[in-house]
Write a protein that holds these residues in place. Structure first.
Motif, short mmCIF file in Angstrom:
data_model
loop_
_atom_site.label_atom_id
_atom_site.label_comp_id
_atom_site.label_asym_id
_atom_site.label_seq_id
_atom_site.Cartn_x
_atom_site.Cartn_y
_atom_site.Cartn_z
N LYS A 1 0.82 -1.14 0.05
CA LYS A 1 0.09 0.02 0.06
C LYS A 1 0.87 1.38 0.08
N GLU A 2 2.31 1.32 0.94
CA GLU A 2 2.49 2.37 0.85
C GLU A 2 3.42 2.47 -0.66
N SER A 3 4.23 1.40 -1.09
CA SER A 3 4.65 1.59 -2.38
C SER A 3 3.72 2.33 -3.53
N GLN A 4 2.58 1.42 -3.51
CA GLN A 4 1.67 1.94 -4.30
C GLN A 4 1.35 3.49 -4.22
N SER A 5 1.20 3.89 -3.13
CA SER A 5 0.88 5.47 -2.85
C SER A 5 1.98 6.11 -3.33
N VAL A 6 3.24 5.92 -3.13
CA VAL A 6 4.38 6.38 -3.50
C VAL A 6 4.72 6.64 -5.00
N SER A 7 3.92 5.42 -5.70
CA SER A 7 4.08 5.37 -7.04
C SER A 7 3.06 6.26 -7.68
N GLU A 8 1.79 6.25 -7.02
CA GLU A 8 0.68 7.18 -7.58
C GLU A 8 1.20 8.82 -7.28
N GLU A 9 1.70 8.96 -6.17
CA GLU A 9 2.59 10.36 -5.98
C GLU A 9 3.65 10.70 -7.05
N LYS A 10 4.25 9.81 -7.38
CA LYS A 10 5.23 10.13 -8.50
C LYS A 10 4.56 10.42 -9.84
N SER A 11 3.55 9.18 -10.13
CA SER A 11 3.08 9.51 -11.26
C SER A 11 2.33 10.74 -11.74
N ASP A 12 1.57 11.21 -10.31
CA ASP A 12 0.85 12.69 -10.30
C ASP A 12 2.01 13.72 -10.49
N PHE A 13 3.19 13.68 -9.99
CA PHE A 13 4.11 14.61 -10.12
C PHE A 13 4.46 14.68 -11.65
N PHE A 14 4.79 13.46 -12.12
CA PHE A 14 5.27 13.44 -13.60
C PHE A 14 4.20 14.07 -14.30
N THR A 15 3.04 13.78 -14.27
CA THR A 15 2.02 14.21 -15.38
C THR A 15 1.65 15.64 -15.23
N SER A 16 1.73 15.94 -13.89
CA SER A 16 1.57 17.54 -13.78
C SER A 16 2.66 18.23 -14.23
N THR A 17 3.93 17.86 -13.91
CA THR A 17 5.28 18.56 -14.43
C THR A 17 5.35 18.65 -15.97
N ASN B 1 3.23 18.07 -18.20
CA ASN B 1 1.81 18.76 -19.15
C ASN B 1 2.36 20.25 -18.92
N THR B 2 2.81 20.53 -17.86
CA THR B 2 3.18 21.99 -17.55
C THR B 2 4.38 22.52 -18.66
N GLU B 3 5.15 21.80 -18.48
CA GLU B 3 6.45 21.97 -19.67
C GLU B 3 5.99 21.87 -21.15
N LYS B 4 4.99 20.65 -21.29
CA LYS B 4 4.56 20.63 -22.76
C LYS B 4 3.56 21.98 -23.15
N THR B 5 2.87 22.35 -22.04
CA THR B 5 2.05 23.82 -22.50
C THR B 5 3.26 24.78 -22.85
N ALA B 6 4.09 25.12 -22.05
CA ALA B 6 5.20 26.04 -22.20
C ALA B 6 5.80 26.02 -23.56
N VAL B 7 6.16 24.77 -24.12
CA VAL B 7 6.84 24.69 -25.40
C VAL B 7 5.79 24.94 -26.43
N GLU B 8 4.50 24.66 -26.25
CA GLU B 8 3.31 25.00 -27.26
C GLU B 8 3.34 26.37 -27.40
N GLU B 9 3.22 27.19 -26.23
CA GLU B 9 3.17 28.55 -26.10
C GLU B 9 4.34 29.19 -26.99
N MET B 10 5.34 28.79 -26.81
CA MET B 10 6.76 29.06 -27.38
C MET B 10 6.49 29.10 -28.88
N LEU B 11 5.88 27.90 -29.10
CA LEU B 11 5.85 27.60 -30.77
C LEU B 11 4.96 28.52 -31.40
#
Length: 353
Positions: free
Chosen positions: A45-61, A63-73
Motif C-alpha cells: 500500500k505504501e509503495s503504491q501510494s508513493v508510485s501514485e504520487e510520483k505518477s501525479d507529479f510526472f503528469t503535472s510537471t 503537462n506544464t512543460e509541454k504547454t510552455a513549449v506549445e506557447e513558445m511555438l
C-alpha cells in the motif's frame, strides 16, 4: 501424540505456578504468517501510494512543460529570424529535457502513461520541424551527379524522395529542408546509404525494402522504422523514442533507443542500447549484444536524445510469443563475447561525392 508447542507457565497472586499451558506450534506459525501478510500488505500500500504520487507529479510537471513549449511555438514568427532561431533552439532543449524526464520516470509509469507521453513528444517534435521550416529560410545545396562511366562503385544515396530535377550542366539541386516524414531510404539494393545529423534533424526515419545495403545514420532521430530489409548492416545514432523493426532477415542492427519493438524478424543480430525494454514478437533466431558503435559527436547526440549512456537494459527482452515464466525464450539468445563485433567500417567519407 501430543502436539508440539510452546509451554506457558501461569502463576497466581501468591506466586504459585499453575498447570502449564501449551500453545500449539501451528497456531504460532499461523499468527506469524498473519503478521507477515499484514506487513506485506502495508508495504504494498505504501509503495503504491508513493508510485501514485510520483505518477501525479510526472503528469503535472510534464503537462506544464509541454504547454510552455506549445506557447513558445505559437509565439515564434518569421519577422525576426535571429530571434526565431534562438527560440527554436530553446524549444529543442526543452523537448530534450522532456525526453530525459520521461526516460527517468518510466519505472513508475503505466504503459498507457508512457504511450501518451511519447505521443505528446512526437507531436512536439513534428510541430518544431514544421515551425522551423516556416520561420527559417530554407537552405539549398547541390552536388554533381556521378558520371556512370567514371566508376563501377555505387554512389551513396542521399534522398528517398522523388527524383529531383537536373539542370543542363548535370547539377542536381536538392531541398535540404526535407519533411521529417520523407527522411530515409527505400527500394535500394547493394548500396552505401548515409544520413548526416543535419538531414535527420531529430525527425522520423524510414528504412524500407533494402537488400544488401550498409546504412549509417549519424544524428538522433525521433523514431526509426525498419521494414522489409534483407542482408543489411544498419548503424544508427541515439533514437529519442522507439525503433520499430518488421520483416527483417539476415541483418545486423546497431542502435541506442528508449524502446525496441521487433516483429517478424529472423536470423538477425541486434547490438542494442535500450533504456526501457526490448520487445520481440513472431521472431526467431534473434541475437542480442550491447551497443558497440561510436562516432564523433555521439556523446552529444545521447544528450539530445535524452538517453542515459550508463543505463542499458539490452538483456531485458520480452517475447510476446513466450509466456512460460521462469523459462528462457528459445526465440532469442545473447551473442557470445568472442563473436561480438567491436569495430565497424568507417563510411562517413563516402557520402561526400
Amino acid at each position: 501424540m501430543a502436539a508440539l508447542g510452546v509451554q506457558v507457565n501461569a502463576g497466581n497472586d501468591d506466586g504459585e505456578t499453575n498447570t502449564a499451558v501449551r500453545v500449539p506450534e501451528r497456531v504460532l506459525r499461523r499468527d506469524q504468517a498473519r503478521l507477515e501478510e499484514a506487513e506485506r500488505r502495508r508495504n504494498v500500500k505504501e509503495s503504491q501510494s508513493v508510485s501514485e504520487e510520483k505518477s501525479d507529479f510526472f503528469t503535472s510537471t510534464f503537462n506544464t512543460e509541454k504547454t510552455a513549449v506549445e506557447e513558445m511555438l505559437s509565439s515564434c514568427n518569421e519577422n525576426d529570424c535571429d530571434k526565431a532561431a534562438k527560440t527554436l533552439e530553446e524549444i529543442t532543449l526543452k523537448i530534450q529535457q522532456l525526453h530525459k524526464f520521461l526516460n527517468d520516470s518510466i519505472m513508475f509509469l503505466t504503459q498507457y502513461e508512457i504511450r501518451q507521453a511519447q505521443a505528446s513528444l512526437q507531436k512536439l517534435q513534428s510541430s518544431l520541424a514544421e515551425k522551423r521550416d516556416e520561420v527559417l529560410p530554407k537552405k539549398k545545396f547541390a552536388f554533381r551527379s556521378r558520371n556512370t562511366g567514371a566508376s563501377k562503385q555505387p554512389a551513396p544515396i542521399q534522398q528517398t524522395t522523388d527524383k529531383p530535377a537536373s539542370d543542363a550542366a548535370g547539377t542536381v539541386v536538392v531541398d535540404a529542408a526535407v519533411s521529417v516524414a520523407q527522411c530515409g531510404f527505400s527500394n535500394v539494393d547493394n548500396q552505401v546509404l548515409i544520413k548526416q545529423a543535419e538531414e535527420i534533424q531529430q525527425g522520423d526515419v524510414l528504412l524500407s525494402h533494402l537488400t544488401n545495403c550498409k546504412v549509417r545514420l549519424y544524428g538522433c532521430p525521433s523514431t526509426v522504422h525498419i521494414k522489409n530489409v534483407h542482408g543489411c548492416e544498419i548503424l544508427c545514432g541515439p533514437v529519442s523514442s522507439s525503433v520499430f523493426v518488421d520483416q527483417c532477415t539476415d541483418s545486423t542492427l546497431v542502435v541506442p533507443c528508449q524502446q525496441l519493438r521487433t516483429h517478424n524478424t529472423t536470423a538477425t543480430q541486434i547490438y542494442l542500447h535500450v533504456t526501457s525494454r526490448a520487445i520481440i514478437e513472431d521472431c526467431h533466431g534473434v541475437r542480442f549484444a550491447p551497443f558497440t558503435w561510436t562516432y564523433p559527436g555521439m556523446h552529444d547526440h545521447f544528450k539530445v536524445a535524452g538517453l542515459d549512456p550508463n543505463r542499458n537494459n539490452w538483456t531485458e527482452v520480452d517475447d510476446f510469443n513466450w509466456l512460460a515464466a521462469g523459462t528462457h525464450s528459445p526465440n532469442w539468445t545473447v551473442i557470445p563475447e568472442t563473436e561480438r563485433i567491436c569495430s565497424w567500417d568507417v563510411l562517413e567519407h563516402a557520402s561526400k561525392q
